[in-house]
Enzyme design. Structure first.
Site, PDB file in Angstrom:
ATOM      1  N   SER A  76       0.789  -1.239   0.000  1.00 22.02           N
ATOM      2  CA  SER A  76       0.000   0.000   0.000  1.00 22.02           C
ATOM      3  C   SER A  76       0.821   1.289   0.000  1.00 22.02           C
ATOM      4  O   SER A  76       0.333   2.324   0.426  1.00 22.02           O
ATOM      5  CB  SER A  76      -0.948  -0.001   1.201  1.00 22.02           C
ATOM      6  OG  SER A  76      -0.203  -0.003   2.379  1.00 22.02           O
ATOM      7  N   TYR A 140      -0.488   1.527  -7.374  1.00 24.59           N
ATOM      8  CA  TYR A 140      -1.251   1.139  -6.182  1.00 24.59           C
ATOM      9  C   TYR A 140      -2.746   1.378  -6.405  1.00 24.59           C
ATOM     10  O   TYR A 140      -3.568   0.472  -6.243  1.00 24.59           O
ATOM     11  CB  TYR A 140      -0.752   1.929  -4.965  1.00 24.59           C
ATOM     12  CG  TYR A 140      -1.669   1.806  -3.775  1.00 24.59           C
ATOM     13  CD1 TYR A 140      -1.855   0.582  -3.144  1.00 24.59           C
ATOM     14  CD2 TYR A 140      -2.378   2.910  -3.295  1.00 24.59           C
ATOM     15  CE1 TYR A 140      -2.720   0.465  -2.071  1.00 24.59           C
ATOM     16  CE2 TYR A 140      -3.230   2.797  -2.213  1.00 24.59           C
ATOM     17  CZ  TYR A 140      -3.405   1.578  -1.606  1.00 24.59           C
ATOM     18  OH  TYR A 140      -4.270   1.463  -0.547  1.00 24.59           O
ATOM     19  N   LYS A 144      -5.993  -1.462  -6.999  1.00 25.19           N
ATOM     20  CA  LYS A 144      -7.254  -1.515  -6.242  1.00 25.19           C
ATOM     21  C   LYS A 144      -8.457  -1.358  -7.183  1.00 25.19           C
ATOM     22  O   LYS A 144      -9.488  -2.013  -7.002  1.00 25.19           O
ATOM     23  CB  LYS A 144      -7.266  -0.409  -5.178  1.00 25.19           C
ATOM     24  CG  LYS A 144      -6.241  -0.613  -4.069  1.00 25.19           C
ATOM     25  CD  LYS A 144      -6.708  -1.664  -3.079  1.00 25.19           C
ATOM     26  CE  LYS A 144      -5.764  -1.803  -1.909  1.00 25.19           C
ATOM     27  NZ  LYS A 144      -6.261  -2.710  -0.864  1.00 25.19           N
ATOM     28  N   LEU A 189       1.520  10.774   7.627  1.00 27.78           N
ATOM     29  CA  LEU A 189       1.757  12.051   8.297  1.00 27.78           C
ATOM     30  C   LEU A 189       1.624  11.981   9.816  1.00 27.78           C
ATOM     31  O   LEU A 189       2.535  12.399  10.544  1.00 27.78           O
ATOM     32  CB  LEU A 189       0.800  13.122   7.735  1.00 27.78           C
ATOM     33  CG  LEU A 189       0.957  14.492   8.395  1.00 27.78           C
ATOM     34  CD1 LEU A 189       2.340  15.071   8.141  1.00 27.78           C
ATOM     35  CD2 LEU A 189      -0.126  15.444   7.902  1.00 27.78           C
TER      36      LEU A 189
HETATM   37  N1  UFG Z   1       3.293  14.292   4.552  1.00 33.92           N
HETATM   38  C1  UFG Z   1       4.334  15.106   4.966  1.00 33.92           C
HETATM   39  N2  UFG Z   1       5.333  14.522   5.694  1.00 33.92           N
HETATM   40  C2  UFG Z   1       5.351  13.195   6.017  1.00 33.92           C
HETATM   41  C3  UFG Z   1       4.283  12.380   5.582  1.00 33.92           C
HETATM   42  C4  UFG Z   1       3.273  12.971   4.844  1.00 33.92           C
HETATM   43  O1  UFG Z   1       4.361  16.302   4.696  1.00 33.92           O
HETATM   44  O2  UFG Z   1       6.300  12.733   6.667  1.00 33.92           O
HETATM   45  C5  UFG Z   1       2.197  14.889   3.795  1.00 33.92           C
HETATM   46  C6  UFG Z   1       2.014  14.271   2.438  1.00 33.92           C
HETATM   47  O3  UFG Z   1       2.810  14.926   1.490  1.00 33.92           O
HETATM   48  C7  UFG Z   1       0.526  14.443   2.219  1.00 33.92           C
HETATM   49  C8  UFG Z   1      -0.086  14.367   3.624  1.00 33.92           C
HETATM   50  O4  UFG Z   1       1.006  14.635   4.503  1.00 33.92           O
HETATM   51  O5  UFG Z   1       0.283  15.705   1.705  1.00 33.92           O
HETATM   52  C9  UFG Z   1      -0.667  13.021   3.940  1.00 33.92           C
HETATM   53  O6  UFG Z   1       0.280  12.028   3.604  1.00 33.92           O
HETATM   54  P1  UFG Z   1       0.112  10.495   4.016  1.00 33.92           P
HETATM   55  O7  UFG Z   1       1.328   9.775   3.503  1.00 33.92           O
HETATM   56  O8  UFG Z   1      -0.181  10.380   5.471  1.00 33.92           O
HETATM   57  O9  UFG Z   1      -1.182  10.050   3.250  1.00 33.92           O
HETATM   58  P2  UFG Z   1      -1.541  10.125   1.686  1.00 33.92           P
HETATM   59  O10 UFG Z   1      -2.609  11.166   1.578  1.00 33.92           O
HETATM   60  O11 UFG Z   1      -0.349  10.277   0.839  1.00 33.92           O
HETATM   61  O12 UFG Z   1      -2.030   8.660   1.454  1.00 33.92           O
HETATM   62  C10 UFG Z   1      -3.357   8.282   1.610  1.00 33.92           C
HETATM   63  C11 UFG Z   1      -3.403   6.791   1.904  1.00 33.92           C
HETATM   64  C12 UFG Z   1      -2.930   5.994   0.707  1.00 33.92           C
HETATM   65  C13 UFG Z   1      -3.701   6.428  -0.527  1.00 33.92           C
HETATM   66  C14 UFG Z   1      -3.547   7.912  -0.743  1.00 33.92           C
HETATM   67  C15 UFG Z   1      -4.351   8.377  -1.920  1.00 33.92           C
HETATM   68  O13 UFG Z   1      -2.585   6.487   3.027  1.00 33.92           O
HETATM   69  O14 UFG Z   1      -3.161   4.625   0.937  1.00 33.92           O
HETATM   70  O15 UFG Z   1      -4.026   8.599   0.413  1.00 33.92           O
HETATM   71  O16 UFG Z   1      -3.759   9.507  -2.472  1.00 33.92           O
HETATM   72  F1  UFG Z   1      -3.199   5.802  -1.604  1.00 33.92           F
END
Ligand code: UFG
Length: 324
Positions: A76, A140, A144, A189
């Site tokens: 994922s 990914y 799905k 995040l």
């Molecule tokens: N972010 C940071 N620093 C970090 C981690 C994340 O700034 O250390 C930011 C990312 O750039 C993003 C936001 O925080 O803007 C959220 O990031 P996450 O990695 O927590 O989550 P995502 O939105 O990237 O991912 C989620 C789900 C995935 C799915 C995706 C769809 O966890 O499974 O949404 O876009 F695929």
């Protein structure tokens, strides 16, 4: 009712197993422990099986009787999927096909499938609803979506009943802090914010502060993992009266920027979040917020965590005293 939870040693799957066991369901967890944790399996037996092993899968169902399956097994990580697409198609698509074939052979005709907001790709509306165009921008999300198509075909051909639940940003931990989010590496995040507060590893990196959002950082829709679990139970019951393949978004409908998440975390923990601003992460849309009105209306879903502070509080309790 005996429910097989595939991927029940992982983050969402383990909360699901706990939720179902507490509601009187008989639960079995199937997991290959590639990313899941043995210690997260506390409410059932653990069947250490890889979905790519058709023979072992057949034995699981032969030992049955299994009434329904909830399926959380998947690779994922969006970024990894771009670099290693075959792993994603093999694990997420071929693995699920094997599961569906075993279910069919053994007469199991109900599946709740863990899907994702990543099936939509770049958002074309403020609150994404289920009719939004499906145009994944990474393997990914595509893996799905391919499964969702398989489920529609299986409904027509074999009468499989299914509900795909498209999560936005799963977050938080169980109230008693027995289980919580534990990925290695951690890319999400909220855990990274809390690890930064605890001085575990480097300061938080904010991936981009020049997005077209009010404070320049990305906006996401955070939904508590136990509210996801509630929706899965409702989805299981929905299939009692609904044939076919269905899909629902699961999100809070509220968007929070990265900086807002940090400031709520500072309030909850009473500590500051060490951070630095880093370049944008590839593939991150500026804003992703759900419309979950279909799930509320048709499943009767009523999320309990309507405030980001409560979600982060539960995650904080887990992170200060992580058990795995
Ligand atoms: N972010 C940071 N620093 C970090 C981690 C994340 O700034 O250390 C930011 C990312 O750039 C993003 C936001 O925080 O803007 C959220 O990031 P996450 O990695 O927590 O989550 P995502 O939105 O990237 O991912 C989620 C789900 C995935 C799915 C995706 C769809 O966890 O499974 O949404 O876009 F695929």
């Amino acid at each position: 009712m005996h429910v097989l939870i595939c991927g029940g040693a992982g983050y969402v799957g383990s909360h699901m197993a706990k939720w179902m066991a507490s509601r009187g369901f008989t639960v079995s967890v199937l997991d290959n422990l590639s990313t899941g944790h043995r210690a997260a399996v506390q409410w059932s037996d653990l069947l250490e099986v890889n979905l790519l092993d058709k023979h072992a899968l057949d034995q699981v169902f032969s030992a049955g009787p299994i009434d329904a399956v909830m399926h959380f097994c998947a690779r994922s990580l969006v970024g990894e999927s771009v670099v290693e697409p075959y792993q994603y198609y093999e694990n997420n698509v071929v693995g699920t096909l094997n599961l569906l074939q075993a279910m069919r052979k053994h007469g199991v005709d109900r599946l709740v499938f863990s899907s994702t907001a990543a099936v939509y790709g770049h958002p074309e509306m403020d609150h994404i609803d289920e009719e939004h165009r499906k145009a994944p921008i990474n393997p990914y999300g595509m893996s799905k979506l391919m499964v969702e198509h398989m489920l529609a075909d299986a409904a027509a051909a074999y009468g499989l009943r299914s509900v795909s639940l498209r999560y936005f940003n799963a977050a938080g931990a169980s109230e008693d802090a027995e289980i919580g989010e534990a990925h290695e590496p951690e890319t999400h995040l909220i855990p990274n914010v809390l690890k930064s507060v605890l001085g575990q590893g480097a300061a938080l990196k904010i991936f981009g502060d020049d997005y077209p959002t009010p404070d320049g950082t990305c906006v996401r829709d955070y939904v508590h993992v136990d509210d996801l679990a509630q929706a899965h139970e409702l989805a299981l019951r929905y299939m009692d009266t609904h044939e076919g393949a269905h899909a629902f978004n699961l999100g809070s409908g509220e968007g929070y920027s990265v900086r807002e998440v940090m400031s709520v975390a500072e309030r909850v923990t009473g500590r500051s979040v060490p951070y630095e601003v880093a370049p944008r992460r590839a593939g991150d849309p500026a804003v992703l917020v759900a419309s979950s009105s279909r799930a509320r209306r048709e499943l009767g879903w009523q999320p309990k965590y309507n405030e980001l502070g409560a979600i982060i509080e539960s995650a904080w309790r887990w992170h200060v005293n992580r058990k795995f």
